[in-house]
Design a protein around this motif. Structure first.
Motif, PDB file in Angstrom:
ATOM      1  N   MET A   1      -3.511  -5.698  -8.738  1.00 15.17           N
ATOM      2  CA  MET A   1      -3.540  -4.752  -7.621  1.00 15.17           C
ATOM      3  C   MET A   1      -4.970  -4.269  -7.385  1.00 15.17           C
ATOM      4  SD  MET A   1      -1.898  -3.469  -5.278  1.00 15.17           S
ATOM      5  CE  MET A   1      -0.792  -2.338  -4.584  1.00 15.17           C
ATOM      6  N   ALA A   2      -5.286  -4.047  -6.144  1.00 15.21           N
ATOM      7  CA  ALA A   2      -6.632  -3.610  -5.765  1.00 15.21           C
ATOM      8  C   ALA A   2      -6.939  -2.233  -6.350  1.00 15.21           C
ATOM      9  CB  ALA A   2      -6.748  -3.564  -4.248  1.00 15.21           C
ATOM     10  N   ALA A   3      -8.211  -2.033  -6.609  1.00 16.58           N
ATOM     11  CA  ALA A   3      -8.636  -0.766  -7.187  1.00 16.58           C
ATOM     12  C   ALA A   3      -9.100   0.220  -6.125  1.00 16.58           C
ATOM     13  CB  ALA A   3      -9.754  -1.002  -8.198  1.00 16.58           C
ATOM     14  N   THR A   4      -9.636  -0.285  -5.012  1.00  9.66           N
ATOM     15  CA  THR A   4     -10.138   0.575  -3.937  1.00  9.66           C
ATOM     16  C   THR A   4      -9.921  -0.112  -2.589  1.00  9.66           C
ATOM     17  OG1 THR A   4     -12.378  -0.339  -3.770  1.00  9.66           O
ATOM     18  CG2 THR A   4     -12.013   1.332  -5.489  1.00  9.66           C
ATOM     19  N   ILE A   5     -10.155   0.611  -1.513  1.00  9.34           N
ATOM     20  CA  ILE A   5     -10.039  -0.018  -0.187  1.00  9.34           C
ATOM     21  C   ILE A   5     -11.113  -1.079   0.010  1.00  9.34           C
ATOM     22  CG2 ILE A   5      -8.946   2.011   0.863  1.00  9.34           C
ATOM     23  CD1 ILE A   5     -11.671   2.351   2.448  1.00  9.34           C
ATOM     24  N   TYR A   6     -12.174  -1.016  -0.791  1.00 11.71           N
ATOM     25  CA  TYR A   6     -13.269  -1.983  -0.647  1.00 11.71           C
ATOM     26  C   TYR A   6     -12.842  -3.388  -1.052  1.00 11.71           C
ATOM     27  CZ  TYR A   6     -15.791   2.451  -0.654  1.00 11.71           C
ATOM     28  OH  TYR A   6     -16.209   3.731  -0.386  1.00 11.71           O
ATOM     29  N   ASP A   7     -11.684  -3.522  -1.676  1.00 10.59           N
ATOM     30  CA  ASP A   7     -11.173  -4.827  -2.074  1.00 10.59           C
ATOM     31  C   ASP A   7     -10.458  -5.544  -0.930  1.00 10.59           C
ATOM     32  OD1 ASP A   7     -12.059  -4.451  -4.727  1.00 10.59           O
ATOM     33  OD2 ASP A   7     -10.241  -3.338  -5.218  1.00 10.59           O
ATOM     34  N   LYS A 102       8.191  -5.607   4.772  1.00  6.48           N
ATOM     35  CA  LYS A 102       7.764  -6.759   3.988  1.00  6.48           C
ATOM     36  C   LYS A 102       6.507  -7.431   4.538  1.00  6.48           C
ATOM     37  CE  LYS A 102      11.159 -10.113   5.925  1.00  6.48           C
ATOM     38  NZ  LYS A 102      10.628 -10.152   7.220  1.00  6.48           N
ATOM     39  N   ASN A 103       6.208  -7.222   5.812  1.00 10.67           N
ATOM     40  CA  ASN A 103       4.996  -7.806   6.402  1.00 10.67           C
ATOM     41  C   ASN A 103       3.862  -6.797   6.541  1.00 10.67           C
ATOM     42  OD1 ASN A 103       6.217 -10.362   6.723  1.00 10.67           O
ATOM     43  ND2 ASN A 103       7.236  -9.643   8.579  1.00 10.67           N
ATOM     44  N   ALA A 104       3.966  -5.690   5.842  1.00 15.45           N
ATOM     45  CA  ALA A 104       2.922  -4.658   5.931  1.00 15.45           C
ATOM     46  C   ALA A 104       1.574  -5.245   5.523  1.00 15.45           C
ATOM     47  CB  ALA A 104       3.270  -3.464   5.057  1.00 15.45           C
ATOM     48  N   ASP A 105       0.549  -4.852   6.254  1.00 15.24           N
ATOM     49  CA  ASP A 105      -0.810  -5.260   5.925  1.00 15.24           C
ATOM     50  C   ASP A 105      -1.118  -4.843   4.483  1.00 15.24           C
ATOM     51  OD1 ASP A 105      -3.602  -6.010   7.296  1.00 15.24           O
ATOM     52  OD2 ASP A 105      -3.913  -4.325   5.928  1.00 15.24           O
ATOM     53  N   PRO A 106      -1.798  -5.702   3.715  1.00 19.95           N
ATOM     54  CA  PRO A 106      -2.100  -5.369   2.316  1.00 19.95           C
ATOM     55  C   PRO A 106      -2.806  -4.019   2.136  1.00 19.95           C
ATOM     56  CG  PRO A 106      -2.577  -7.670   2.728  1.00 19.95           C
ATOM     57  CD  PRO A 106      -2.237  -7.061   4.053  1.00 19.95           C
ATOM     58  N   LEU A 107      -3.678  -3.641   3.075  1.00 16.36           N
ATOM     59  CA  LEU A 107      -4.338  -2.339   2.977  1.00 16.36           C
ATOM     60  C   LEU A 107      -3.307  -1.216   2.989  1.00 16.36           C
ATOM     61  CD1 LEU A 107      -6.805  -0.436   2.960  1.00 16.36           C
ATOM     62  CD2 LEU A 107      -6.797  -0.612   5.475  1.00 16.36           C
ATOM     63  N   PHE A 108      -2.331  -1.294   3.893  1.00 16.72           N
ATOM     64  CA  PHE A 108      -1.320  -0.234   3.976  1.00 16.72           C
ATOM     65  C   PHE A 108      -0.348  -0.293   2.796  1.00 16.72           C
ATOM     66  CE2 PHE A 108      -3.216   0.242   8.046  1.00 16.72           C
ATOM     67  CZ  PHE A 108      -3.104   1.599   8.290  1.00 16.72           C
ATOM     68  N   GLN A 109      -0.106  -1.471   2.257  1.00 14.46           N
ATOM     69  CA  GLN A 109       0.690  -1.557   1.031  1.00 14.46           C
ATOM     70  C   GLN A 109      -0.027  -0.780  -0.080  1.00 14.46           C
ATOM     71  OE1 GLN A 109       1.665  -5.609  -0.049  1.00 14.46           O
ATOM     72  NE2 GLN A 109       2.261  -6.107   2.041  1.00 14.46           N
ATOM     73  N   TYR A 110      -1.331  -1.016  -0.187  1.00 16.32           N
ATOM     74  CA  TYR A 110      -2.135  -0.323  -1.200  1.00 16.32           C
ATOM     75  C   TYR A 110      -2.124   1.188  -0.967  1.00 16.32           C
ATOM     76  CZ  TYR A 110      -6.409   1.527  -3.337  1.00 16.32           C
ATOM     77  OH  TYR A 110      -7.319   2.299  -4.013  1.00 16.32           O
ATOM     78  N   LEU A 111      -2.405   1.616   0.264  1.00 14.09           N
ATOM     79  CA  LEU A 111      -2.496   3.044   0.561  1.00 14.09           C
ATOM     80  C   LEU A 111      -1.175   3.765   0.307  1.00 14.09           C
ATOM     81  CD1 LEU A 111      -4.664   2.963   3.807  1.00 14.09           C
ATOM     82  CD2 LEU A 111      -5.371   3.737   1.532  1.00 14.09           C
ATOM     83  N   ASN A 113       1.246   2.799  -1.682  1.00 14.28           N
ATOM     84  CA  ASN A 113       1.518   2.766  -3.116  1.00 14.28           C
ATOM     85  C   ASN A 113       0.706   3.836  -3.849  1.00 14.28           C
ATOM     86  OD1 ASN A 113       2.837   1.512  -5.425  1.00 14.28           O
ATOM     87  ND2 ASN A 113       0.769   0.876  -5.993  1.00 14.28           N
ATOM     88  N   GLU A 114      -0.544   3.978  -3.485  1.00 13.60           N
ATOM     89  CA  GLU A 114      -1.440   4.933  -4.147  1.00 13.60           C
ATOM     90  C   GLU A 114      -1.110   6.388  -3.810  1.00 13.60           C
ATOM     91  OE1 GLU A 114      -4.215   4.235  -6.382  1.00 13.60           O
ATOM     92  OE2 GLU A 114      -2.932   2.471  -6.479  1.00 13.60           O
ATOM     93  N   THR A 115      -0.453   6.629  -2.686  1.00  9.63           N
ATOM     94  CA  THR A 115      -0.178   8.004  -2.244  1.00  9.63           C
ATOM     95  C   THR A 115       1.322   8.307  -2.234  1.00  9.63           C
ATOM     96  OG1 THR A 115      -0.177   7.321   0.081  1.00  9.63           O
ATOM     97  CG2 THR A 115      -2.271   8.110  -0.832  1.00  9.63           C
ATOM     98  N   LEU A 119       3.566  11.991   0.204  1.00  8.03           N
ATOM     99  CA  LEU A 119       4.556  12.121   1.276  1.00  8.03           C
ATOM    100  C   LEU A 119       5.679  11.111   1.122  1.00  8.03           C
ATOM    101  CD1 LEU A 119       2.293  12.747   4.383  1.00  8.03           C
ATOM    102  CD2 LEU A 119       3.814  14.366   3.298  1.00  8.03           C
ATOM    103  N   GLY A 120       5.688  10.427   0.020  1.00 12.21           N
ATOM    104  CA  GLY A 120       6.778   9.510  -0.267  1.00 12.21           C
ATOM    105  C   GLY A 120       6.728   8.185   0.436  1.00 12.21           C
ATOM    106  N   GLY A 121       6.437   7.147  -0.311  1.00 10.22           N
ATOM    107  CA  GLY A 121       6.621   5.782   0.128  1.00 10.22           C
ATOM    108  C   GLY A 121       5.975   5.357   1.427  1.00 10.22           C
ATOM    109  N   GLU A 122       6.699   4.509   2.159  1.00  8.94           N
ATOM    110  CA  GLU A 122       6.108   3.839   3.311  1.00  8.94           C
ATOM    111  C   GLU A 122       5.743   4.795   4.444  1.00  8.94           C
ATOM    112  OE1 GLU A 122       9.007   0.942   4.541  1.00  8.94           O
ATOM    113  OE2 GLU A 122      10.221   2.407   5.577  1.00  8.94           O
TER     114      GLU A 122
END
Length: 161
Positions: A1-7, A102-111, A113-115, A119-122
């Motif tokens: 899993m990515a560590a930051t948005i810079y990934d 399931k087709n969420a952009d990887p950046l938003f999957q990361y964001l 997941n991290e938050t 506000l809960g999930g997706e």
């Protein structure tokens, strides 16, 4: 899993890719946007924040999404023109993305997941906002109804660190 948005990289409206590492060291606000939403007028407040703090190391990254009641134009050029003409948007905007499911952009999957605890999930609606620290990690997640001006103090705190 990515560590930051810079990934991550994001697709620009012209189809080219941009590495989010280009924003390394800046405080970033990631926002999923929609041109035909009840919250669309938040573009005005977002643009004001951007203009006020961009010289201090702040940027906004806008990601149009059509996942909530089809409130985005089909054509990305229409979206870009709408944002510029009606709200003077000059902060970076990207190609339309899915922000949930399931087709969420990887950046938003990361964001999301991290938050998760904030506000809960997706992402549940347009204009969900994620404040990212200079280290590329999410600090805060804001609900769609949170007006940009309500983020100002958190933003100023991050910029002063």
């Amino acid at each position: 899993m990515a560590a930051t948005i810079y990934d991550f990289e994001a697709e620009k409206p012209d189809g080219t890719k941009q590495a989010l590492s280009d924003y390394e060291g800046q405080v970033v606000l990631v926002v999923n946007t929609a041109s035909k939403c009840g919250f669309t007028n938040q573009f005005e407040g977002l643009q004001e924040l951007y203009q006020e703090y961009r010289d201090d190391g702040f940027t906004i990254l806008g990601f149009p999404s059509d996942q909530f009641m089809n409130q985005e134009f089909d054509n990305i050029d229409e979206t870009m023109e709408f944002c510029r003409r009606n709200y003077g948007v000059s902060f970076p905007m990207f190609a339309k993305v899915d922000v949930k499911g399931k087709n969420a952009d990887p950046l938003f999957q990361y964001l999301t997941n991290e938050t998760k605890g904030l506000l809960g999930g997706e992402v549940k609606w347009n204009f969900t906002k994620f404040l990212i620290g200079r280290d590329g990690r999410p600090i805060e997640r804001y609900a769609p109804q949170t007006k940009p001006e309500k983020i100002r103090n958190d933003l100023k705190n991050q910029l002063s660190e």
